[in-house]
Design a protein around this motif. Sequence first.
Motif, PDB file in Angstrom:
ATOM      1  N   SER A 203       0.821  -1.243  -0.033  1.00 47.35           N
ATOM      2  CA  SER A 203      -0.137   0.190   0.065  1.00 47.35           C
ATOM      3  C   SER A 203       0.929   1.302  -0.063  1.00 47.35           C
ATOM      4  CB  SER A 203      -0.776   0.194   1.311  1.00 47.35           C
ATOM      5  OG  SER A 203      -1.561  -1.171   1.472  1.00 47.35           O
TER       6      SER A 203
ATOM      7  N   ARG B 110      -7.963  -8.791 -10.035  1.00 46.54           N
ATOM      8  CA  ARG B 110      -9.093  -7.967  -9.164  1.00 46.54           C
ATOM      9  C   ARG B 110      -8.305  -6.770  -8.394  1.00 46.54           C
ATOM     10  NH1 ARG B 110     -14.030  -9.808  -7.091  1.00 46.54           N
ATOM     11  NH2 ARG B 110     -13.697 -11.964  -7.489  1.00 46.54           N
TER      12      ARG B 110
ATOM     13  N   THR C 169     -10.693  -1.056  -6.182  1.00 45.95           N
ATOM     14  CA  THR C 169     -11.748  -0.234  -6.846  1.00 45.95           C
ATOM     15  C   THR C 169     -12.348   1.021  -5.769  1.00 45.95           C
ATOM     16  OG1 THR C 169     -13.563  -1.766  -6.512  1.00 45.95           O
ATOM     17  CG2 THR C 169     -12.439  -1.765  -8.532  1.00 45.95           C
TER      18      THR C 169
ATOM     19  N   MET D 283      -8.462   6.151   2.998  1.00 46.92           N
ATOM     20  CA  MET D 283      -7.345   5.109   2.490  1.00 46.92           C
ATOM     21  C   MET D 283      -6.988   4.215   3.785  1.00 46.92           C
ATOM     22  SD  MET D 283      -5.264   4.678  -0.322  1.00 46.92           S
ATOM     23  CE  MET D 283      -5.213   2.762  -0.215  1.00 46.92           C
TER      24      MET D 283
ATOM     25  N   VAL E  76     -12.627 -11.456  -1.198  1.00 50.61           N
ATOM     26  CA  VAL E  76     -12.489  -9.928  -1.681  1.00 50.61           C
ATOM     27  C   VAL E  76     -12.628  -9.202  -0.366  1.00 50.61           C
ATOM     28  CG1 VAL E  76     -13.906  -8.459  -3.118  1.00 50.61           C
ATOM     29  CG2 VAL E  76     -13.587 -10.856  -3.956  1.00 50.61           C
TER      30      VAL E  76
ATOM     31  N   MET F 118      -4.611  -1.053   1.111  1.00 53.75           N
ATOM     32  CA  MET F 118      -5.019  -0.656  -0.376  1.00 53.75           C
ATOM     33  C   MET F 118      -6.174  -1.702  -0.730  1.00 53.75           C
ATOM     34  SD  MET F 118      -3.994   1.761  -2.551  1.00 53.75           S
ATOM     35  CE  MET F 118      -4.313   1.790  -4.393  1.00 53.75           C
TER      36      MET F 118
ATOM     37  N   GLN G  69      -8.234  -3.676   0.680  1.00 47.02           N
ATOM     38  CA  GLN G  69      -9.587  -3.592   1.214  1.00 47.02           C
ATOM     39  C   GLN G  69     -10.532  -2.964   0.171  1.00 47.02           C
ATOM     40  OE1 GLN G  69      -8.972  -1.263   4.735  1.00 47.02           O
ATOM     41  NE2 GLN G  69      -9.318  -2.896   6.032  1.00 47.02           N
ATOM     42  N   ARG G  70     -10.202  -2.289  -0.511  1.00 46.28           N
ATOM     43  CA  ARG G  70     -11.185  -1.504  -1.437  1.00 46.28           C
ATOM     44  C   ARG G  70     -11.532  -2.456  -2.754  1.00 46.28           C
ATOM     45  NH1 ARG G  70     -11.068   0.382   1.932  1.00 46.28           N
ATOM     46  NH2 ARG G  70      -9.990   2.059   3.048  1.00 46.28           N
ATOM     47  N   GLY G  71     -12.086  -3.591  -2.274  1.00 44.28           N
ATOM     48  CA  GLY G  71     -12.731  -4.481  -3.454  1.00 44.28           C
ATOM     49  C   GLY G  71     -11.764  -5.283  -3.951  1.00 44.28           C
ATOM     50  N   GLY G  72     -10.316  -5.353  -3.470  1.00 46.57           N
ATOM     51  CA  GLY G  72      -9.343  -6.179  -4.034  1.00 46.57           C
ATOM     52  C   GLY G  72      -9.379  -7.535  -3.529  1.00 46.57           C
TER      53      GLY G  72
ATOM     54  N   LEU H 155     -18.160 -12.660  -7.114  1.00 50.37           N
ATOM     55  CA  LEU H 155     -18.078 -11.272  -7.109  1.00 50.37           C
ATOM     56  C   LEU H 155     -17.306 -10.688  -8.439  1.00 50.37           C
ATOM     57  CD1 LEU H 155     -17.391 -10.402  -3.478  1.00 50.37           C
ATOM     58  CD2 LEU H 155     -19.504  -9.617  -4.872  1.00 50.37           C
TER      59      LEU H 155
ATOM     60  N   PRO I 227     -15.131  -8.881 -10.951  1.00 43.84           N
ATOM     61  CA  PRO I 227     -13.885  -8.187 -10.488  1.00 43.84           C
ATOM     62  C   PRO I 227     -14.137  -6.876 -11.614  1.00 43.84           C
ATOM     63  CG  PRO I 227     -12.962 -10.208 -11.002  1.00 43.84           C
ATOM     64  CD  PRO I 227     -14.748 -10.287 -11.376  1.00 43.84           C
ATOM     65  N   MET I 228     -13.609  -5.690 -11.396  1.00 46.84           N
ATOM     66  CA  MET I 228     -13.851  -4.681 -12.191  1.00 46.84           C
ATOM     67  C   MET I 228     -13.324  -4.798 -13.722  1.00 46.84           C
ATOM     68  SD  MET I 228     -15.053  -1.710 -12.295  1.00 46.84           S
ATOM     69  CE  MET I 228     -15.391  -1.638 -10.820  1.00 46.84           C
TER      70      MET I 228
END
Lengths: 592, 191
Positions: free
Chosen positions: A109, A335, A338, A446, B11, B42, B44-47, B100, B102-103
Amino acid sequence: MKKLLTGDEAIARGAYEAGVHFAAAYPGTPSTEILENLAQYKEVYAEWSPNEKVALEGAIGASIAGGRSIASMKHVGLNVAADPLFTFVYTGVNGGAVIVTADEPAMYSSQNEQDNRNYAKAAKLPMLEPADSQECLDMVKLAFEISESFDTPVLMRLTTRVCHAKSLVQCGERQEVPIREYHRQMDKYVCVPAVSRKLRIKLAQRLKKLAAYSEQTPINFAQYNDLKVGVITSGDCYFYAQEVFGDTVSYLKLGMTNPLPVNLIREFCQKVEKIYIIEENDPYLEEAVRQLGFAPIGQELFPYTGELTPEVIRQAVFGQVLPTIEYDQSKIVGRPPTLCAGCPHRGFFYEIGRRKDIMVCGDIGCYALGSAKPFNAIDTTICMGASISMGHGAQKIFKLGEKPTKVVSVLGDSTFFHTGINSLINVAYNQSSTVNIILDNRITGMTGHQENPGSGYTVKGEPTNLIDIETLVKALGFRHVRTVDPNDLTLLKETLDAFLDLDEPSVIITRWPCALKKFSKEDKEEFRDAFCQKYVVDTETCIGCRICMRAGCPALSFDQETKKAKVDKVQCLGCGVCAQICPKKAIKKEDK
Amino acid sequence: MTTKSVLLVGVGGQGTILASKLLTTGLMQAGYDVKMSEIHGMSQRGGSVSSQVRYGEKVLSPVIEPGGADILVSFEVMEALRWLNYLKPTGKVIVNQYQLPPMPVITGEAVYAADIIEDLRAHADVTVVNAAAIASELGNPKAMNIVLLGAIIKAMQLTDIDWEQLIRETVKPAFVDLNIKAVHRGMEAVE
Ligand SMILES: Cc1ncc(C[n+]2csc(CCOP(=O)(O)OP(=O)(O)O)c2C)c(N)n1
Ligand code: SF4
Ligand code: SF4
């Protein structure tokens, strides 16, 4: 009692047990949880500072006033705090002072992979490197003792896995430490040249004493097994190496890595036939061992980047990893992270992404995801606060050209308070015509939703003074300032059009809470209708054009069978961005 | 005993963290040495996310290597395929019947293959658990993670540990009954 703690939790616990009085930090993965945990102890004063320099300076003041203090930060945070650090080492401490840096090999990160052990050497302060949570707890206590007995701040260097891995820890009780007496000592704390020259000599003497200490401290130790191979290592690499080699090799495990115990290292190197140096990132130990005249195997075999997990060591040394299942991986779709469903940054990036003739200087925060598909809307990301100042510089150059490209700089509320405010002062002072966007989602998103100077609450959850960004910006002298709701695409577009046309600097503040924010009393009043209603696709009206997919919302997908758009009810938070994008107005508010 | 490795993947936002927290606490109370590793931030945001749990007499590395997991528990179908190389060739897979997109699938650049579970079956001992349906039946789709925890407990033969007590001590009172039911349903879903 034994507890299962992360390294961050153990640092907090250890500092608490060591009687720490003052703790300050600015959030940053993987260090954030240190302060979050310290804030839970009522005996400890804890605060989120606006940035790492301020956090460290607060800790320095607290130490000089006689309290035990700790400042924690991620690796790049120490760059921000480097200025006070280098001179604090000259003055030394009154109450013990510990600085924790959390480095990120592999950059999970982070924007870079710097190895902050180099700071210990450059700034000349002792450094401890724990390998697991128990060592985090024990070493932070030891760090306070070293700090007070040698009159120096102490650096603790952690890495992501040490911070975030959990292991069993034997916890103790808090030892209350009295606040030391303060009295004015200009020959110690006033670093004017005449004083600093003397302190510089003292510092050299102190380092000698610390070097002697490093030779006999039990946290530097050799474990002799077979003498054919000797591994010199520190931090989590110690356990990775043990996982791979077990008892088949000898180890020199270094817990104190500045100053290094050169005699201990020499003795170890003389006993073993072949020396492996297992360390992540820079050849810090390797170079030191080479300087002693040995020829260790380090980065000629092990990678200089990423983590040295067991598989990496195994591959490097034995040329193979454990047996794995062979299978066709072509069906795996990446993935990437997002923007969340309902994220207030979505509307802005949708709008700005449609303009191709501009430069967008981005910054560090969730909105860095504006650079990803489908927005592709960011030109640069360097470090916190840089958007506005880089945009300023770029705009000055573009101005020299025939048809100047317009620059938009964009950062978040927490990043604005961190260092963005200095950058904005420069825009106000030196007048570039950039459009400066502050994406105010009412929290530090964030890093996991920490309060900040604009949120109205402290780290302990107590209400406090709230700094209003619009008032602040106006006070800097900006004449064009507008606060907008980022989910209103028409308003956003109009405002952008108007401000992009100006030959003067301007500021747009988008104000809407982060979709994951726990609402405060004030949020509930201000954003009454936020996240209350869901949207649905009217399949009769939807023509399957996929234009709404440009919202890049994880709640929105395209049904391959019906060839229509589909909203996932569980995830949708009703921001309405997709509905405004749909050319057929087929996405509608669900009937309540 | 040799160290056992449990790899939980999914996810961001699916609750792998709570499941691994309960698992590790139970293992600790049962007297094992335990280490757990997770990457926060980072992703955590849908990754794609993973929680790596290792337990035994003495655990060294907190991370699991490719080819090192005794069991792979995937909260989402695609993630099971992504992480399959972490499984020992003799290991087991538990996969949640839940997708789910992915983008890249959302934006239409890639497709989500329909036959991933068959692919998994072709390579490993796979148990499919419809944790989403079970959790919905119990009245709360979010309890999916606890259903999967139940499946892990059964598959790793950890049923002797008092999980009910642990749930009572760990989760909010309003969710205790739901979670206890969810754990049992998860155990029943594995042979
Ligand atoms: C010097 C420095 N300190 C800390 C960080 C870690 N960090 C990355 S983004 C961020 C916060 C961003 O918050 P905000 O600007 O409010 O944007 P949001 O994520 O809420 O959209 C932090 C603390 C960093 N990258 N650099
Ligand atoms: S955490 Fe908040 S700011 Fe970050 S992507 Fe999600 S909604 Fe947006
Ligand atoms: S309204 Fe549309 S864009 Fe907003 S969260 Fe729901 S599906 Fe996503």
